[in-house]
Motif scaffolding. Structure first.
Motif, PDB file in Angstrom:
ATOM      1  N   UNK A  17      -1.654   1.347  -4.187  1.00 53.66           N
ATOM      2  CA  UNK A  17      -1.611   2.743  -4.633  1.00 53.66           C
ATOM      3  C   UNK A  17      -1.108   2.847  -6.067  1.00 53.66           C
ATOM      4  N   UNK A  18      -0.118   2.030  -6.414  1.00 55.76           N
ATOM      5  CA  UNK A  18       0.395   2.028  -7.783  1.00 55.76           C
ATOM      6  C   UNK A  18      -0.694   1.591  -8.757  1.00 55.76           C
ATOM      7  N   UNK A  19      -1.505   0.629  -8.340  1.00 58.30           N
ATOM      8  CA  UNK A  19      -2.595   0.153  -9.196  1.00 58.30           C
ATOM      9  C   UNK A  19      -3.627   1.261  -9.418  1.00 58.30           C
ATOM     10  N   UNK A  41      -8.151   9.645  -4.047  1.00 51.75           N
ATOM     11  CA  UNK A  41      -8.070   9.342  -2.619  1.00 51.75           C
ATOM     12  C   UNK A  41      -9.187   8.405  -2.188  1.00 51.75           C
ATOM     13  N   UNK A  42     -10.405   8.644  -2.687  1.00 55.90           N
ATOM     14  CA  UNK A  42     -11.537   7.788  -2.321  1.00 55.90           C
ATOM     15  C   UNK A  42     -11.312   6.349  -2.784  1.00 55.90           C
ATOM     16  N   UNK A  43     -10.834   6.180  -4.015  1.00 51.19           N
ATOM     17  CA  UNK A  43     -10.549   4.837  -4.533  1.00 51.19           C
ATOM     18  C   UNK A  43      -9.420   4.177  -3.750  1.00 51.19           C
ATOM     19  N   UNK A  44      -8.380   4.961  -3.424  1.00 45.95           N
ATOM     20  CA  UNK A  44      -7.237   4.415  -2.686  1.00 45.95           C
ATOM     21  C   UNK A  44      -7.669   3.932  -1.303  1.00 45.95           C
ATOM     22  N   UNK A  45      -8.484   4.724  -0.630  1.00 47.16           N
ATOM     23  CA  UNK A  45      -8.944   4.352   0.713  1.00 47.16           C
ATOM     24  C   UNK A  45      -9.742   3.055   0.669  1.00 47.16           C
ATOM     25  N   UNK A  97       8.218   2.254  -7.959  1.00 51.35           N
ATOM     26  CA  UNK A  97       9.058   3.372  -7.487  1.00 51.35           C
ATOM     27  C   UNK A  97       8.393   4.721  -7.726  1.00 51.35           C
ATOM     28  N   UNK A  98       7.486   4.807  -8.718  1.00 50.71           N
ATOM     29  CA  UNK A  98       6.855   6.080  -9.056  1.00 50.71           C
ATOM     30  C   UNK A  98       5.790   6.508  -8.058  1.00 50.71           C
ATOM     31  N   UNK A  99       5.400   5.615  -7.157  1.00 47.53           N
ATOM     32  CA  UNK A  99       4.450   6.011  -6.123  1.00 47.53           C
ATOM     33  C   UNK A  99       5.138   7.012  -5.199  1.00 47.53           C
ATOM     34  N   UNK A 100       4.587   8.203  -5.130  1.00 40.14           N
ATOM     35  CA  UNK A 100       5.225   9.292  -4.381  1.00 40.14           C
ATOM     36  C   UNK A 100       5.373   8.943  -2.907  1.00 40.14           C
ATOM     37  N   UNK A 101       6.617   9.063  -2.397  1.00 39.98           N
ATOM     38  CA  UNK A 101       6.850   8.796  -0.977  1.00 39.98           C
ATOM     39  C   UNK A 101       6.103   9.805  -0.104  1.00 39.98           C
ATOM     40  N   UNK A 102       5.951  11.032  -0.601  1.00 44.11           N
ATOM     41  CA  UNK A 102       5.227  12.046   0.154  1.00 44.11           C
ATOM     42  C   UNK A 102       3.755  11.653   0.292  1.00 44.11           C
ATOM     43  N   UNK A 103       3.177  11.147  -0.803  1.00 45.44           N
ATOM     44  CA  UNK A 103       1.774  10.723  -0.755  1.00 45.44           C
ATOM     45  C   UNK A 103       1.617   9.508   0.156  1.00 45.44           C
ATOM     46  N   UNK A 104       2.560   8.571   0.083  1.00 48.43           N
ATOM     47  CA  UNK A 104       2.504   7.376   0.925  1.00 48.43           C
ATOM     48  C   UNK A 104       2.546   7.764   2.394  1.00 48.43           C
ATOM     49  N   UNK A 132      -0.522   1.580   4.468  1.00 45.01           N
ATOM     50  CA  UNK A 132      -0.008   2.209   3.255  1.00 45.01           C
ATOM     51  C   UNK A 132       1.494   1.941   3.137  1.00 45.01           C
ATOM     52  N   UNK A 133       2.205   2.078   4.248  1.00 45.53           N
ATOM     53  CA  UNK A 133       3.655   1.863   4.246  1.00 45.53           C
ATOM     54  C   UNK A 133       3.969   0.374   4.355  1.00 45.53           C
TER      55      UNK A 133
END
Length: 317
Positions: free
Chosen positions: A139-141, A273-277, A81-88, A130-131
């Motif tokens: 993303x949480x990881x 961002x680089x790691x997430x991508x 739940x802590x993963x920001x919806x705006x970032x997602x 992402x969604x």
């Protein structure tokens, strides 16, 4: 003196026995692992791990609803739940076109499979939106690995805490190296050999007695035309860039620190961002690689791209 002789004898005996006891303990653990290894590698291994996990958290059935799982695993629920919806939403809008292009270049069997005749030697990541539940978990990881501390670990990751701590340390090293590259460019825009700087700074930081002051000396050495006179000032600016500084530390002037503070969030966000991508889209496509390099270019750290990819592969595994 009899007392002294007895004391020496006891010390000598313990000096001999303690290493022997440690060796016996290690051998017994290895023997135990040898016994259970065949079962752990069989189909019974995952079953045993799942049953142990369920018992540990009081889960009586594998067929639970989402609401029941939320109650049974409250930390995991909060973690997701802590993963920001705006970032997602922002990342989903940015990555969906690339994901669509990837989908057109693959055929669907079990996940994504490349049709290229050239064998891939890179880490195989199944791209995901992402969604999606899988995307949010990835993303949480990444958020877990890039966090400076965890107040509460998700139950689903508790068995891997030691490896997660190592990955967090790897990210903190990467964070400091990126700060070194940024600061070096800020202090001396004409500097060329950033890769040498990163290699030397990495050696210092990996050493048990490595300090930021040692890194500051390297920056001073490779940037002889820098406008900053003292290594103490460079050390302070590095702390600010990695958000480790003390708010009352006034070694650097306000003008020197203003640009540093404005870069702190950019460095962190660019690395994350680089790691997430990489974890969302993988390593095999040139469009993905160009996007990762664009993120790193914002912090003048293209020289770190190999290290970012190395950490991303460790995260995926």
């Amino acid at each position: 003196d009899v007392g002294t002789s007895i004391a020496h004898a006891v010390v000598s005996a313990l000096s001999f026995l303690l290493p022997v006891c440690e060796e016996i303990f290690v051998k017994s653990v290895c023997d135990m692992l040898d016994v259970i290894r065949p079962s752990a590698r069989s189909e019974h291994g995952p079953l045993f791990a799942r049953e142990k996990f369920m018992r540990r958290h009081g889960i009586e059935s594998e067929h639970l609803t989402c609401a029941e799982l939320s109650v049974a695993l409250p930390s995991t629920r909060t973690w997701i739940a802590n993963v920001s919806s705006q970032r997602v939403n922002h990342m989903d809008a940015e990555l969906t076109p690339i994901l669509s292009a990837l989908a057109n270049s693959v055929k669907l069997r079990s996940g994504f499979e490349h049709t290229s005749s050239t064998p891939s030697t890179t880490t195989k990541v199944i791209p995901t939106r992402v969604c999606s539940m899988d995307g949010v978990v990835r993303l949480a990881f990444v958020a877990t690995i890039t966090a400076r501390g965890m107040n509460s670990w998700p139950e689903t990751l508790l068995f891997d805490q030691e490896r997660l701590f190592e990955l967090q340390n790897d990210f903190q090293l990467l964070h400091v190296l990126a700060a070194c590259a940024v600061l070096c460019k800020q202090l001396d825009p004409g500097v060329k050999d950033i890769e040498t700087l990163i290699t030397r700074c990495s050696a210092h930081l990996r050493h048990e007695q490595g300090r930021l002051s040692d890194v500051a000396k390297e920056i001073k050495l490779i940037s002889p035309s820098t406008i900053v006179d003292t290594e103490d000032t460079i050390t302070t600016m590095l702390r600010r860039l990695t958000e480790c500084g003390d708010a009352d530390d006034r070694t650097a002037s306000a003008s020197e620190l203003s640009s540093v503070n404005s870069m702190s969030t950019i460095i962190f966000d660019s690395l994350r961002a680089a790691l997430s991508i990489r974890l969302l889209l993988g390593f095999d496509d040139d469009k993905v690689t160009r996007l990762v390099h664009t993120k790193l270019a914002k912090i003048s750290s293209i020289a770190l791209k190999m290290r970012v990819d190395e950490l991303a592969r460790k995260l995926w595994h």
